[in-house]
Motif scaffolding. Structure first.
Motif, PDB file in Angstrom:
ATOM      1  N   ILE A 189       0.840  -1.206   0.000  1.00  0.00           N
ATOM      2  CA  ILE A 189       0.000   0.000   0.000  1.00  0.00           C
ATOM      3  C   ILE A 189       0.872   1.252   0.000  1.00  0.00           C
ATOM      4  O   ILE A 189       0.594   2.227  -0.712  1.00  0.00           O
ATOM      5  CB  ILE A 189      -0.948  -0.014   1.213  1.00  0.00           C
ATOM      6  N   PHE A 190       1.937   1.237   0.783  1.00  0.00           N
ATOM      7  CA  PHE A 190       2.843   2.378   0.863  1.00  0.00           C
ATOM      8  C   PHE A 190       3.509   2.625  -0.483  1.00  0.00           C
ATOM      9  O   PHE A 190       3.686   3.773  -0.908  1.00  0.00           O
ATOM     10  CB  PHE A 190       3.879   2.124   1.953  1.00  0.00           C
ATOM     11  N   ILE A 191       3.923   1.543  -1.158  1.00  0.00           N
ATOM     12  CA  ILE A 191       4.559   1.679  -2.468  1.00  0.00           C
ATOM     13  C   ILE A 191       3.575   2.246  -3.483  1.00  0.00           C
ATOM     14  O   ILE A 191       3.910   3.149  -4.266  1.00  0.00           O
ATOM     15  CB  ILE A 191       5.108   0.317  -2.940  1.00  0.00           C
ATOM     16  N   LEU A 192       2.355   1.728  -3.502  1.00  0.00           N
ATOM     17  CA  LEU A 192       1.351   2.214  -4.446  1.00  0.00           C
ATOM     18  C   LEU A 192       1.032   3.687  -4.208  1.00  0.00           C
ATOM     19  O   LEU A 192       0.881   4.462  -5.166  1.00  0.00           O
ATOM     20  CB  LEU A 192       0.082   1.362  -4.336  1.00  0.00           C
ATOM     21  N   TYR A 193       0.929   4.069  -2.945  1.00  0.00           N
ATOM     22  CA  TYR A 193       0.663   5.481  -2.635  1.00  0.00           C
ATOM     23  C   TYR A 193       1.826   6.360  -3.095  1.00  0.00           C
ATOM     24  O   TYR A 193       1.617   7.434  -3.683  1.00  0.00           O
ATOM     25  CB  TYR A 193       0.442   5.651  -1.135  1.00  0.00           C
ATOM     26  N   THR A 194       3.066   5.906  -2.847  1.00  0.00           N
ATOM     27  CA  THR A 194       4.239   6.668  -3.278  1.00  0.00           C
ATOM     28  C   THR A 194       4.280   6.811  -4.787  1.00  0.00           C
ATOM     29  O   THR A 194       4.597   7.889  -5.317  1.00  0.00           O
ATOM     30  CB  THR A 194       5.526   5.983  -2.774  1.00  0.00           C
ATOM     31  N   MET A 195       3.953   5.739  -5.507  1.00  0.00           N
ATOM     32  CA  MET A 195       3.923   5.801  -6.967  1.00  0.00           C
ATOM     33  C   MET A 195       2.914   6.840  -7.439  1.00  0.00           C
ATOM     34  O   MET A 195       3.208   7.645  -8.341  1.00  0.00           O
ATOM     35  CB  MET A 195       3.574   4.416  -7.538  1.00  0.00           C
ATOM     36  N   PHE A 196       1.742   6.855  -6.821  1.00  0.00           N
ATOM     37  CA  PHE A 196       0.689   7.776  -7.242  1.00  0.00           C
ATOM     38  C   PHE A 196       1.113   9.230  -7.038  1.00  0.00           C
ATOM     39  O   PHE A 196       1.030  10.053  -7.956  1.00  0.00           O
ATOM     40  CB  PHE A 196      -0.597   7.482  -6.462  1.00  0.00           C
ATOM     41  N   VAL A 197       1.567   9.555  -5.817  1.00  0.00           N
ATOM     42  CA  VAL A 197       1.893  10.958  -5.527  1.00  0.00           C
ATOM     43  C   VAL A 197       3.160  11.396  -6.246  1.00  0.00           C
ATOM     44  O   VAL A 197       3.286  12.567  -6.642  1.00  0.00           O
ATOM     45  CB  VAL A 197       2.020  11.180  -4.004  1.00  0.00           C
ATOM     46  N   TRP A 198       4.106  10.484  -6.451  1.00  0.00           N
ATOM     47  CA  TRP A 198       5.341  10.860  -7.149  1.00  0.00           C
ATOM     48  C   TRP A 198       5.041  11.162  -8.612  1.00  0.00           C
ATOM     49  O   TRP A 198       5.489  12.175  -9.156  1.00  0.00           O
ATOM     50  CB  TRP A 198       6.365   9.737  -7.025  1.00  0.00           C
ATOM     51  N   TRP A 199       4.285  10.282  -9.268  1.00  0.00           N
ATOM     52  CA  TRP A 199       3.923  10.538 -10.670  1.00  0.00           C
ATOM     53  C   TRP A 199       3.051  11.784 -10.790  1.00  0.00           C
ATOM     54  O   TRP A 199       3.136  12.523 -11.768  1.00  0.00           O
ATOM     55  CB  TRP A 199       3.215   9.318 -11.251  1.00  0.00           C
ATOM     56  N   ARG A 200       2.188  12.020  -9.782  1.00  0.00           N
ATOM     57  CA  ARG A 200       1.392  13.249  -9.791  1.00  0.00           C
ATOM     58  C   ARG A 200       2.283  14.472  -9.821  1.00  0.00           C
ATOM     59  O   ARG A 200       2.045  15.426 -10.586  1.00  0.00           O
ATOM     60  CB  ARG A 200       0.502  13.267  -8.553  1.00  0.00           C
ATOM     61  N   ASP A 201       3.334  14.474  -8.990  1.00  0.00           N
ATOM     62  CA  ASP A 201       4.247  15.610  -8.955  1.00  0.00           C
ATOM     63  C   ASP A 201       5.004  15.768 -10.269  1.00  0.00           C
ATOM     64  O   ASP A 201       5.234  16.894 -10.735  1.00  0.00           O
ATOM     65  CB  ASP A 201       5.245  15.448  -7.806  1.00  0.00           C
ATOM     66  N   VAL A 202       5.401  14.631 -10.875  1.00  0.00           N
ATOM     67  CA  VAL A 202       6.110  14.698 -12.156  1.00  0.00           C
ATOM     68  C   VAL A 202       5.209  15.292 -13.232  1.00  0.00           C
ATOM     69  O   VAL A 202       5.645  16.113 -14.056  1.00  0.00           O
ATOM     70  CB  VAL A 202       6.605  13.303 -12.572  1.00  0.00           C
TER      71      VAL A 202
END
Length: 236
Positions: free
Chosen positions: A51-64
């Motif tokens: 869950i932590f990895i999926l959340y990080t992927m979402f917010v990181w790609w959002r910022d990119v």
């Protein structure tokens, strides 16, 4: 007075996502090992890590995406980084799969006494390659054709065709993943059943994970830059 930027490079702002992704990966790895060895709390730690990895992927790609569209930081020079970065990433995947093929070939061509001197090892029922494996092959090739269609549609400026092609790609990837899950459920052996089970589940599992990650729009850095330049990232 603040000086204007005089170069084409993007100096990113401090971000918490690299460390959060690392912690999620650590939790997933430790939780996975604990779960496979039946330690209490292993499944919980594994789930939290994923869950932590999926959340990080979402917010990181959002910022990119925000940096490329709203802030306009993805200049032509910046775009070269993800493109060149994809090359060693693909090479590492090739070497990873070659290691699994080497392990499987070594064990099948020269089976040791520990597995009975035969391949497949005694007592292990194998899957019929003419069933789900054969069915997944044309579906996988079709997903590759669909994402290539999307790539050319983006280059040609055809927004609707690109969206249709990406939808087809993701749909085919979901079908492949579903069939592979069905294959795992019906398999008469597990990952702990000798070298046969280990190489089968590691190789096919890694490939399935690659299908899930690479076929999702924005997961590939090259695709992400192209989608942002085209404006589709605002729709996804």
């Amino acid at each position: 007075m603040i000086e204007s930027q005089r170069h084409s490079y993007h100096l990113v702002d401090p971000s918490p996502w690299p460390i959060s992704g690392s912690l999620g990966t650590l939790a997933t790895t430790v939780g996975g090992v604990m779960y496979m060895h039946s330690f209490q709390g292993g499944a919980t730690l594994l789930s939290l890590g994923l869950i932590f990895i999926l959340y990080t992927m979402f917010v990181w790609w959002r910022d990119v995406l925000r940096e490329s569209t709203l802030e306009g930081h993805h200049t032509k020079v910046v775009q070269l980084g993800p493109r060149y970065g994809s090359i060693p990433f693909i090479v590492s995947e090739v070497m990873f799969l070659l290691a699994y093929f080497r392990a499987s070939s070594h064990s099948s061509l020269a089976p040791t006494v520990e597995i009975g001197g035969i391949w497949p090892p005694k007592g292990i029922g194998v899957l019929d390659p003419r069933e789900i494996p054969f069915l997944n092959t044309p579906i996988l090739l079709s997903s590759g054709a669909a994402v290539t269609w999307a790539h050319h549609a983006i280059l040609a400026g055809k927004e609707k065709r690109a969206v249709y092609a990406l939808v087809a790609t993701v749909s085919l990837a979901l079908v492949i993943t579903g069939f592979q899950g069905m294959e795992y459920y019906q398999a008469p052996f597990t990952i702990s059943d000798s070298i046969y089970g280990s190489t089968f589940f590691l190789a096919t599992g890694f490939h399935g994970f690659h299908v899930i990650i690479d076929e999702v729009p924005g997961s590939n850095p090259c695709h992400e830059v192209q989608l942002c330049n085209f404006g589709i990232c605002q729709l996804s």
